[in-house]
Design an enzyme around this catalytic site. Sequence first.
Site, short mmCIF file in Angstrom:
data_model
loop_
_atom_site.label_atom_id
_atom_site.label_comp_id
_atom_site.label_asym_id
_atom_site.label_seq_id
_atom_site.Cartn_x
_atom_site.Cartn_y
_atom_site.Cartn_z
N CYS A 13 -24.67 -1.94 -36.37
CA CYS A 13 -25.05 -3.05 -35.51
C CYS A 13 -24.98 -2.27 -34.18
O CYS A 13 -24.03 -1.70 -33.71
CB CYS A 13 -24.47 -4.30 -35.33
SG CYS A 13 -24.51 -5.02 -33.68
N CYS A 58 -23.37 -10.82 -34.28
CA CYS A 58 -24.31 -11.20 -33.57
C CYS A 58 -25.02 -12.63 -33.87
O CYS A 58 -25.58 -13.29 -33.30
CB CYS A 58 -25.52 -10.41 -33.75
SG CYS A 58 -25.36 -8.57 -33.24
N LYS A 114 -15.82 -9.68 -26.12
CA LYS A 114 -14.89 -10.29 -26.87
C LYS A 114 -14.58 -9.93 -28.36
O LYS A 114 -13.61 -9.77 -28.77
CB LYS A 114 -14.69 -11.72 -26.61
CG LYS A 114 -16.03 -12.51 -27.21
CD LYS A 114 -16.22 -13.97 -26.92
CE LYS A 114 -17.45 -14.20 -27.16
NZ LYS A 114 -17.93 -15.78 -26.69
N HIS A 124 -22.68 -4.19 -31.69
CA HIS A 124 -20.97 -4.34 -31.93
C HIS A 124 -20.40 -3.05 -32.86
O HIS A 124 -19.31 -2.93 -32.99
CB HIS A 124 -20.75 -5.53 -32.89
CG HIS A 124 -21.20 -6.86 -32.13
ND1 HIS A 124 -22.27 -7.34 -32.14
CD2 HIS A 124 -20.52 -7.55 -30.99
CE1 HIS A 124 -22.50 -8.54 -31.31
NE2 HIS A 124 -21.39 -8.44 -30.74
N CYS A 129 -25.56 -9.30 -39.21
CA CYS A 129 -24.39 -8.59 -38.37
C CYS A 129 -23.75 -10.10 -37.84
O CYS A 129 -24.44 -10.88 -37.09
CB CYS A 129 -24.71 -8.02 -37.15
SG CYS A 129 -23.30 -7.85 -35.96
N HIS A 134 -14.37 -14.64 -20.70
CA HIS A 134 -13.84 -13.57 -19.83
C HIS A 134 -15.00 -13.54 -18.83
O HIS A 134 -15.52 -14.11 -18.59
CB HIS A 134 -13.78 -12.42 -20.67
CG HIS A 134 -15.09 -11.89 -21.48
ND1 HIS A 134 -16.24 -11.35 -20.73
CD2 HIS A 134 -15.50 -11.75 -22.85
CE1 HIS A 134 -17.07 -11.10 -21.64
NE2 HIS A 134 -16.69 -11.49 -22.74
N LYS A 180 -18.90 -1.78 -22.60
CA LYS A 180 -19.08 -3.32 -22.27
C LYS A 180 -17.74 -4.25 -22.68
O LYS A 180 -17.29 -4.04 -23.38
CB LYS A 180 -20.30 -3.67 -23.29
CG LYS A 180 -20.69 -5.31 -23.15
CD LYS A 180 -21.64 -5.60 -24.06
CE LYS A 180 -21.57 -7.09 -24.39
NZ LYS A 180 -21.85 -7.81 -25.25
N HIS A 190 -18.40 -13.55 -19.07
CA HIS A 190 -19.21 -15.07 -19.08
C HIS A 190 -19.28 -15.60 -17.61
O HIS A 190 -20.43 -16.23 -17.04
CB HIS A 190 -18.64 -16.01 -19.83
CG HIS A 190 -18.48 -15.42 -21.07
ND1 HIS A 190 -17.13 -15.17 -21.69
CD2 HIS A 190 -19.23 -15.25 -22.28
CE1 HIS A 190 -17.34 -14.80 -23.19
NE2 HIS A 190 -18.48 -14.72 -23.35
N1 MSP Z 1 -24.18 -18.33 -28.08
C1 MSP Z 1 -25.17 -17.18 -27.57
C2 MSP Z 1 -26.16 -17.36 -26.70
C3 MSP Z 1 -27.01 -18.81 -27.15
S1 MSP Z 1 -28.23 -19.13 -25.73
C4 MSP Z 1 -29.26 -20.04 -26.51
C5 MSP Z 1 -24.12 -15.85 -27.20
N2 MSP Z 1 -23.18 -16.31 -26.59
S2 MSP Z 1 -22.02 -15.18 -25.94
O1 MSP Z 1 -20.61 -15.90 -25.64
O2 MSP Z 1 -21.86 -13.88 -26.72
O3 MSP Z 1 -22.49 -14.85 -24.60
C6 MSP Z 1 -23.37 -13.77 -24.33
C7 MSP Z 1 -23.69 -13.85 -22.86
O4 MSP Z 1 -22.57 -13.65 -22.19
C8 MSP Z 1 -24.52 -12.60 -22.19
O5 MSP Z 1 -26.10 -12.52 -22.72
C9 MSP Z 1 -24.32 -12.69 -20.92
O6 MSP Z 1 -25.08 -13.56 -20.33
C10 MSP Z 1 -22.56 -12.87 -20.93
N3 MSP Z 1 -22.01 -11.62 -20.98
C11 MSP Z 1 -21.00 -11.47 -22.03
N4 MSP Z 1 -20.30 -10.42 -21.85
C12 MSP Z 1 -20.68 -9.84 -20.49
C13 MSP Z 1 -20.59 -8.48 -20.05
N5 MSP Z 1 -19.52 -7.73 -20.45
N6 MSP Z 1 -21.51 -8.11 -19.01
C14 MSP Z 1 -22.46 -9.13 -18.49
N7 MSP Z 1 -22.60 -10.14 -19.16
C15 MSP Z 1 -21.90 -10.70 -20.01
O7 MSP Z 1 -24.58 -14.72 -26.96
#
Ligand code: MSP
Length: 506
Positions: free
Chosen positions: A142, A128, A296, A145, A125, A17, A293, A20
Amino acid sequence: MRFFITTPIYYVNADPHVGHAYTTIAADILARFHRQCGDEVFFLTGTDEHGNKVAQAAAELGRTPKEHCDIVSERFRALVGQVNASNDFFIRTTDTEHEAFVQQFVQRLKEAGDIEKRAYGGLYCTACEGFYYERDLVDGKCPIHQIEPVWLEEENYYFLLSRYQDRLAEFFRSHPDWVKPRSRYNEALSFIEQGLEDISISRSSITWGVPVPWDPDQVIYVWVDALINYLSALTYARPGEELMRFWPPQLHVMAKDILKFHAVIWPALLMSAGYDLPDGEFIHGYLLMGGEKMSKTRGNVLDPFAVMKQYGIDALRFYLFREVTFGQDGVISMEGFAQRYNNELANELGNLVSRSASMIGKYRGGVVAQAVGGSDADLVREGAAMVAACRARLDDVEITAALEGIWEFVRRLNRYVEEQAPWKLAKDEAQAAQLDQVLYDLVAGLRLVALCLYPVMPGTAEEILDRLGQPQEASDLLLEKAAWEQAAPAAVRVGPSLFPRIETPE
Ligand code: MSP
């Protein structure tokens, strides 16, 4: 200088989304900027594919974990292309080279005497993929979440994180800028100071993961597996090339949800395995839509592909970093987007480019000459100040401030057109030299805007340079070339509107 920058590797339990896309674009802006500074850049992103969460998502869809990962990872890879990210490699934690490296890495932890087998119980969790201390829960849930963690008990291999408490605290105190912004640094340090408990780094209850090398009945905890990507990628991203010279990274970029893993656990793992620590981490805020926030896990998502298709990727890149101060949380909305797009991209920048090109067409047959009498001294000074400020700000990861400075100068150029009124100068033959100068200054000023804007809006910057007849090879984009008088006398081209206005129906 070398500049190694990373994004988190994203979970493939659900589709990408705009959140990312946001982090990937941020890292891309910094990567492009550092290339413009002449640095040797390595920009890494990818997908995190092991663990329960992914195995569960696959099962729900009736896929094997690997099938599922192949499908969703491909969507993340496509996103990287669509947001025009200039990454040097896309890592998948299911790459066999990564898996082999993870095994070697944990073997090093064991050899360092930092691994022990113990019965482990904790509040876990699944969203997480992490354990929580009671004290960190909010109303028993958590904090990220808002779901109740479950009690998980297994016999696992532990990493003796507690041993690194003092070394980590000492490292933090001697590197006050290691985590930016400062509020996040304080958060991480206070987490360390509250006392670190040893962490379980393997799971016996699941099979979708990298086997523990000395005990194949267990798989390595997904977070340990994932963090190691930053190192493993360098071992195989470009076959035949020694990329370890890029270690340690200059910047890990991420949102605050995964601060603890990167600022506490990761440096301890690196210390134990005997690697240098990264130079720094930048922790940005959340993009919020309607005050929540976009996550997903909570199903409150916006499809970045649709947004890009409708408005163009550069407009999206611009909006995200212009609207939300990088480092803070901020609300994004379609209304806000349409407003910025119309006011700043269509009216202020797009019009300036088309006006300038069409005046050169009309008054000078499309060819701008080097000004004979010399450029407007104030404008030249302000242009140089804009370039210097933009550079300093991007160096400090202040992306929003950099854009603000560029925009002040775009507005200044618009005022310059109004003040000089080339349409009046054109009526008076005695003012011919003055008109040449004004037209040259517009090209020179817009060229600086394009060079500074390049990291955020690469396609737009190249289009502007192209219309102004200015060269656009990588070497022409270097910031050391961003001087007023380096604008070439050239044939300019009037094109279609760079940003056709959005007519928003009431
Ligand atoms: N797989 C782990 C990360 C491992 S790194 C060694 C993870 N993945 S995740 O798909 O959940 O991605 C989290 C990251 O996605 C956040 O830290 C951020 O960089 C980005 N974001 C996800 N949602 C976001 C927002 N709504 N706003 C800003 N950043 C967002 O955690």
